[in-house]
Design a protein around this motif. Sequence first.
Motif, PDB file in Angstrom:
ATOM      1  N   LYS A   1       6.015  -3.926   3.508  1.00 53.15           N
ATOM      2  CA  LYS A   1       7.432  -3.503   3.886  1.00 53.15           C
ATOM      3  C   LYS A   1       7.231  -2.120   4.011  1.00 53.15           C
ATOM      4  O   LYS A   1       8.298  -1.444   4.593  1.00 53.15           O
ATOM      5  N   VAL A   2       6.516  -1.344   3.256  1.00 54.94           N
ATOM      6  CA  VAL A   2       6.575   0.115   3.189  1.00 54.94           C
ATOM      7  C   VAL A   2       6.371   0.947   4.357  1.00 54.94           C
ATOM      8  O   VAL A   2       5.257   0.677   5.412  1.00 54.94           O
ATOM      9  N   ILE A   3       7.268   1.738   4.751  1.00 53.93           N
ATOM     10  CA  ILE A   3       7.049   2.902   5.773  1.00 53.93           C
ATOM     11  C   ILE A   3       7.230   4.068   5.226  1.00 53.93           C
ATOM     12  O   ILE A   3       8.384   4.414   4.496  1.00 53.93           O
ATOM     13  N   GLN A   4       6.318   5.057   5.055  1.00 59.14           N
ATOM     14  CA  GLN A   4       6.667   6.140   4.410  1.00 59.14           C
ATOM     15  C   GLN A   4       6.778   7.454   5.449  1.00 59.14           C
ATOM     16  O   GLN A   4       6.076   7.336   6.680  1.00 59.14           O
ATOM     17  N   ILE A   5       7.408   8.544   5.053  1.00 59.57           N
ATOM     18  CA  ILE A   5       7.611   9.708   5.660  1.00 59.57           C
ATOM     19  C   ILE A   5       7.201  10.870   5.422  1.00 59.57           C
ATOM     20  O   ILE A   5       7.355  11.342   3.956  1.00 59.57           O
TER      21      ILE A   5
ATOM     22  N   ILE B   1      -3.919   7.669  -1.479  1.00 54.15           N
ATOM     23  CA  ILE B   1      -3.805   6.475  -2.091  1.00 54.15           C
ATOM     24  C   ILE B   1      -2.443   6.037  -1.268  1.00 54.15           C
ATOM     25  O   ILE B   1      -2.455   4.875  -0.722  1.00 54.15           O
ATOM     26  N   ALA B   2      -1.597   6.876  -1.206  1.00 49.13           N
ATOM     27  CA  ALA B   2      -0.366   6.452  -0.592  1.00 49.13           C
ATOM     28  C   ALA B   2      -0.414   6.052   1.023  1.00 49.13           C
ATOM     29  O   ALA B   2       0.188   5.271   1.586  1.00 49.13           O
ATOM     30  N   ILE B   3      -1.320   6.834   1.714  1.00 49.52           N
ATOM     31  CA  ILE B   3      -1.470   6.471   3.041  1.00 49.52           C
ATOM     32  C   ILE B   3      -2.433   5.322   3.241  1.00 49.52           C
ATOM     33  O   ILE B   3      -2.041   4.634   4.122  1.00 49.52           O
ATOM     34  N   ARG B   4      -3.397   5.061   2.308  1.00 50.54           N
ATOM     35  CA  ARG B   4      -3.991   3.722   2.306  1.00 50.54           C
ATOM     36  C   ARG B   4      -3.005   2.695   2.054  1.00 50.54           C
ATOM     37  O   ARG B   4      -3.171   1.397   2.673  1.00 50.54           O
ATOM     38  N   ILE B   5      -2.218   2.825   1.148  1.00 50.75           N
ATOM     39  CA  ILE B   5      -1.226   1.563   0.979  1.00 50.75           C
ATOM     40  C   ILE B   5      -0.139   1.418   1.755  1.00 50.75           C
ATOM     41  O   ILE B   5      -0.063   0.144   2.481  1.00 50.75           O
ATOM     42  N   ALA B   6       0.451   2.204   2.693  1.00 53.88           N
ATOM     43  CA  ALA B   6       1.475   2.333   3.520  1.00 53.88           C
ATOM     44  C   ALA B   6       1.073   1.528   4.822  1.00 53.88           C
ATOM     45  O   ALA B   6       0.120   2.266   5.390  1.00 53.88           O
ATOM     46  N   PRO B   7       1.546   0.494   5.361  1.00 47.76           N
ATOM     47  CA  PRO B   7       1.272  -0.024   6.703  1.00 47.76           C
ATOM     48  C   PRO B   7       1.484   1.126   7.737  1.00 47.76           C
ATOM     49  O   PRO B   7       0.859   1.171   8.893  1.00 47.76           O
ATOM     50  N   ILE B   8       2.409   2.004   7.667  1.00 44.85           N
ATOM     51  CA  ILE B   8       3.185   2.873   8.581  1.00 44.85           C
ATOM     52  C   ILE B   8       3.350   4.207   7.932  1.00 44.85           C
ATOM     53  O   ILE B   8       4.028   4.168   6.709  1.00 44.85           O
ATOM     54  N   THR B   9       2.894   5.521   8.455  1.00 42.21           N
ATOM     55  CA  THR B   9       3.120   6.701   7.923  1.00 42.21           C
ATOM     56  C   THR B   9       3.775   7.728   9.162  1.00 42.21           C
ATOM     57  O   THR B   9       2.885   7.703  10.203  1.00 42.21           O
ATOM     58  N   PHE B  10       4.815   8.057   9.193  1.00 45.03           N
ATOM     59  CA  PHE B  10       5.418   8.887  10.142  1.00 45.03           C
ATOM     60  C   PHE B  10       5.425  10.394   9.612  1.00 45.03           C
ATOM     61  O   PHE B  10       5.401  10.625   8.361  1.00 45.03           O
ATOM     62  N   VAL B  11       4.629  11.455  10.362  1.00 45.37           N
ATOM     63  CA  VAL B  11       4.707  12.557   9.976  1.00 45.37           C
ATOM     64  C   VAL B  11       5.583  13.611  11.012  1.00 45.37           C
ATOM     65  O   VAL B  11       5.384  13.245  12.234  1.00 45.37           O
ATOM     66  N   ILE B  12       6.564  14.154  10.484  1.00 48.63           N
ATOM     67  CA  ILE B  12       7.506  14.919  11.242  1.00 48.63           C
ATOM     68  C   ILE B  12       6.998  16.576  11.524  1.00 48.63           C
ATOM     69  O   ILE B  12       7.553  17.479  10.997  1.00 48.63           O
ATOM     70  N   LEU B  13       5.802  16.428  12.030  1.00 47.97           N
ATOM     71  CA  LEU B  13       5.183  17.558  12.338  1.00 47.97           C
ATOM     72  C   LEU B  13       3.653  17.177  13.244  1.00 47.97           C
ATOM     73  O   LEU B  13       3.081  16.515  13.052  1.00 47.97           O
TER      74      LEU B  13
ATOM     75  N   ASN C   1       8.155   2.112  16.416  1.00 49.55           N
ATOM     76  CA  ASN C   1       7.081   2.043  15.469  1.00 49.55           C
ATOM     77  C   ASN C   1       7.619   1.461  14.240  1.00 49.55           C
ATOM     78  O   ASN C   1       6.962   0.697  13.519  1.00 49.55           O
ATOM     79  N   PHE C   2       9.088   1.764  14.044  1.00 47.93           N
ATOM     80  CA  PHE C   2       9.504   1.283  12.713  1.00 47.93           C
ATOM     81  C   PHE C   2       9.450  -0.016  12.456  1.00 47.93           C
ATOM     82  O   PHE C   2       9.032  -0.771  11.350  1.00 47.93           O
ATOM     83  N   PHE C   3       9.821  -1.063  13.632  1.00 48.77           N
ATOM     84  CA  PHE C   3       9.858  -2.503  13.373  1.00 48.77           C
ATOM     85  C   PHE C   3       8.667  -3.164  13.921  1.00 48.77           C
ATOM     86  O   PHE C   3       8.834  -4.230  14.552  1.00 48.77           O
ATOM     87  N   LYS C   4       7.508  -2.606  13.932  1.00 42.46           N
ATOM     88  CA  LYS C   4       6.281  -3.284  14.258  1.00 42.46           C
ATOM     89  C   LYS C   4       5.948  -4.267  13.281  1.00 42.46           C
ATOM     90  O   LYS C   4       6.687  -4.351  12.172  1.00 42.46           O
ATOM     91  N   GLU C   5       5.573  -5.733  13.889  1.00 39.91           N
ATOM     92  CA  GLU C   5       5.236  -6.578  13.231  1.00 39.91           C
ATOM     93  C   GLU C   5       4.253  -6.353  11.982  1.00 39.91           C
ATOM     94  O   GLU C   5       3.177  -5.530  12.366  1.00 39.91           O
TER      95      GLU C   5
END
Length: 382
Positions: free
Chosen positions: A114-118, A144-156, A377-381
Motif C-alpha cells: 500500500k506504500v507510496i513514498q515521495i 532499501i526504501a525504493i525497493r520496498i515501495a511499489p511507487i516512488t514520486f520524485v518532485i524534481l 499514478n497514485f491509484f494504480k492497482e
Amino acid sequence: MRIAVLFSGDMEHLSLGGIDRYLKSIISLFNDHEITVFGTGVYGMVKIGKRYEKEYGGKKYYFIPISCDKHRPLSIFYLINEIRYIGKLKEFDYIYVQRIEYTLPFFFSKQRKKVIQIIHGSSKYSEIFFGNKLGKVHLAMEKIAIRIAPITFVILNREEFGVPYYKKKYPKDANKIYYAYNPINTDIFYKKSKYECRKKLNLPCSKKIVTYVGRLDDDPKRVLKIPYICKELNKLELECIFLIVGNGADENKMKQEVAFLHLSEQFIFTGYIEDISLIADYYNASDIAINISIFEGTCTSNLEAIACKTPVLSTDVGDIHEVIKNGNNGIIIPNDHNNLVKHAADAIYQALAEPIPMSNEYLKYSGNEVAEQLKQNFFKEK
C-alpha cells in the motif's frame, strides 16, 4: 478511499515548510478521499494516539499524533513510534510516506504493497546536508526504501538530481519511479493590483519591495545572507524594503544581523502566516521575490510568486529552469556561496531597473491538473 499520511509534523506548528504546504495542497485537491495524517504533536497540547478532526481550506482531515516534539530529533523518535502503529495502518487503502526513512518499517509488513513514498529533494544533496558518513547511511536507506515501495514520486525532474538520476541509479526499480509536479492553487495565487495589496497590508507604496517567503533556516535557505544583500543594494543606491514572511530556527539570528547592520527600518518580519490568500497578497504587493537556497526540489514559493506575476530571483537549484526560461519570469543566479551576496544584489538591481516579462510556464503546476496526474499514478492497482 482512505489515505494515511506519514509526516513528522502537525500541519500547524511543527515542520512548516515545503512538505507541509505540499500536504495541504493534497488535502485540498483530494477532497473526495478521507485523509488521516499520522504526525508529531506539540508536547502538552495533544494526547498521543488520539484522533483529532482538523480542517484546512474548508476541507476536513484527521490528525493522529504518534510522537511529540518533546523528543529531538523529531524524525528519529517519529520513526521509532511509527513501528508501533504499523498494524493500525491496515485499515487504510494507501499509505503516503513523506520521508524515505518512514518506508523502512514496512520491510517485513504486509502493508508494504500500500506504500507510496515521495522524495521532495534528492539524495544527491545528502552529503551536502548530512556530511560524508551520514550521507552514505542515507543513501543506503534510500536504496532499501525504493525497493520496498511499489511507487516512488520524485518532485524534481532535473537531469543530475531528479527523476533521471533516480531511474539511472536504481534501474531495477525504474518503472516504479515517477515525476510529480508540485501543485499550486491558481484560484488563490493570481495577479492582483499591487497598489491595492499594499494599501491592504499597510506597506509603503513608494518603495521597491523584495520578498522572501519560507522557513527562516540558514541551512539550507541561507537567510542570514539576506541582510547583506540589502546592504549591498544600499551601496548601489537602491534602498528597498525587505519583506520576510515566515519563521524558523534562525529568525532571531536574522533579526540580530539586521540590527547589527543598522537596517531595521528596511526590514518587515511578518512571522508565520497560515492564510495562503494573505501570502498571495504579499506576493502581489512585491516587486520581486527571492530564493537563495543551497538546494531545493521544486520550490513552492517560486511557483506561487510567478503565478502572481511577481518575478523571482533564484539560485540555480531544483527545477527552477522549468519555470524561468528565456529571460521570462525571473533571473537565475549561480549557486555560488562565496559570491552569493554580490550575484543576488546585482540581479535584483537589474530586475528592478528593467521589467521582466512574465509567461505562463507555471500553469503546468496548476492544482486541479496536478491532482489528476497524481491520481493516475497514485491509484494504480497493486
